[in-house]
Design an enzyme around this catalytic site. Sequence first.
Site, short mmCIF file in Angstrom:
data_model
loop_
_atom_site.label_atom_id
_atom_site.label_comp_id
_atom_site.label_asym_id
_atom_site.label_seq_id
_atom_site.Cartn_x
_atom_site.Cartn_y
_atom_site.Cartn_z
N CYS A 1 -27.30 102.02 -18.01
CA CYS A 1 -27.86 101.46 -16.77
C CYS A 1 -28.26 102.60 -15.83
CB CYS A 1 -26.85 100.52 -16.11
SG CYS A 1 -25.58 101.36 -15.17
N ASN B 1 -16.23 99.39 -21.09
CA ASN B 1 -16.37 98.82 -19.75
C ASN B 1 -15.07 98.17 -19.30
OD1 ASN B 1 -17.10 96.93 -21.77
ND2 ASN B 1 -18.22 95.65 -20.35
N GLU C 1 -20.03 103.91 -20.17
CA GLU C 1 -20.53 105.29 -20.14
C GLU C 1 -19.82 106.11 -19.06
OE1 GLU C 1 -22.23 102.50 -20.19
OE2 GLU C 1 -24.28 102.76 -20.92
N CYS D 1 -18.87 100.73 -15.91
CA CYS D 1 -19.51 100.73 -17.23
C CYS D 1 -18.78 101.67 -18.19
CB CYS D 1 -20.95 101.24 -17.12
SG CYS D 1 -22.07 100.12 -16.27
N CYS E 1 -25.42 104.81 -14.50
CA CYS E 1 -24.87 105.71 -15.52
C CYS E 1 -25.83 106.86 -15.81
CB CYS E 1 -24.55 104.94 -16.80
SG CYS E 1 -23.13 103.83 -16.59
N GLU F 1 -13.82 95.65 -16.40
CA GLU F 1 -14.27 94.72 -15.35
C GLU F 1 -13.13 94.36 -14.41
OE1 GLU F 1 -16.34 91.54 -17.40
OE2 GLU F 1 -18.02 92.89 -17.84
N1 THU Z 1 -22.27 97.66 -19.01
C1 THU Z 1 -21.89 98.87 -19.53
O1 THU Z 1 -20.70 99.12 -19.76
N2 THU Z 1 -22.85 99.78 -19.80
C2 THU Z 1 -24.19 99.58 -19.62
O2 THU Z 1 -24.97 100.50 -19.82
C3 THU Z 1 -24.67 98.25 -19.21
C4 THU Z 1 -23.63 97.32 -18.73
C5 THU Z 1 -21.23 96.67 -18.73
C6 THU Z 1 -21.00 96.39 -17.28
C7 THU Z 1 -20.42 95.00 -17.33
O3 THU Z 1 -19.03 95.11 -17.55
C8 THU Z 1 -21.07 94.37 -18.55
O4 THU Z 1 -21.57 95.45 -19.33
C9 THU Z 1 -22.19 93.40 -18.23
O5 THU Z 1 -23.15 93.98 -17.42
#
Ligand code: THU
Length: 162
Positions: free
Chosen positions: A113, A63, A76, A74, A116, A65
Amino acid sequence: MPKTEEIKIKYKVFNRSDKINTTDELLLKNAENAVKNAYAPYSDFHVGAAVRLKNGKIVTGNNQENAAYSSGLCAERVAVFSAVSQFPTIPISAIAICAAKGKQKPTVPVPPCGACRQVLLEYEEYFKSPIKVLIRNGKTKKIIVIDSVADLLPFKFNKSFL
Ligand code: THU
């Protein structure tokens, strides 16, 4: 009276004593490794994903940010977009996902999520080839395996509606 319908999905559960095949084990290891390079200063939730292509190649992501929160992505989608951008003709066969809270070991099992799932579904349908989803709980060693992304997205939206 309206009729109540039911949707059932099948998934496999591997417990500590169940042996998973070496190819999937390698993919899970890659996802766990990818956690280390996540850029997650805001949530401190570090996610790693590893995508396996039909040609055996593994592409990882984590991920990313951003101070403008919604600009982040994310793990994925970072992995999947990277894979299809490098190998646009090779179907995706599987994705493994894992996460760590803060500086802890990558033990948190993460189901992809909704956004994704939608992105994974697009490529599953485009390549006409199911994408297996592997989620390992690093603490209990339990692994959930879902054979197709479509199973994770009942009432899916796809190009047939456009
Ligand atoms: N996140 C992912 O990378 N994948 C997921 O399936 C769920 C959430 C990340 C997004 C964000 O940077 C952090 O996790 C918190 O939500």
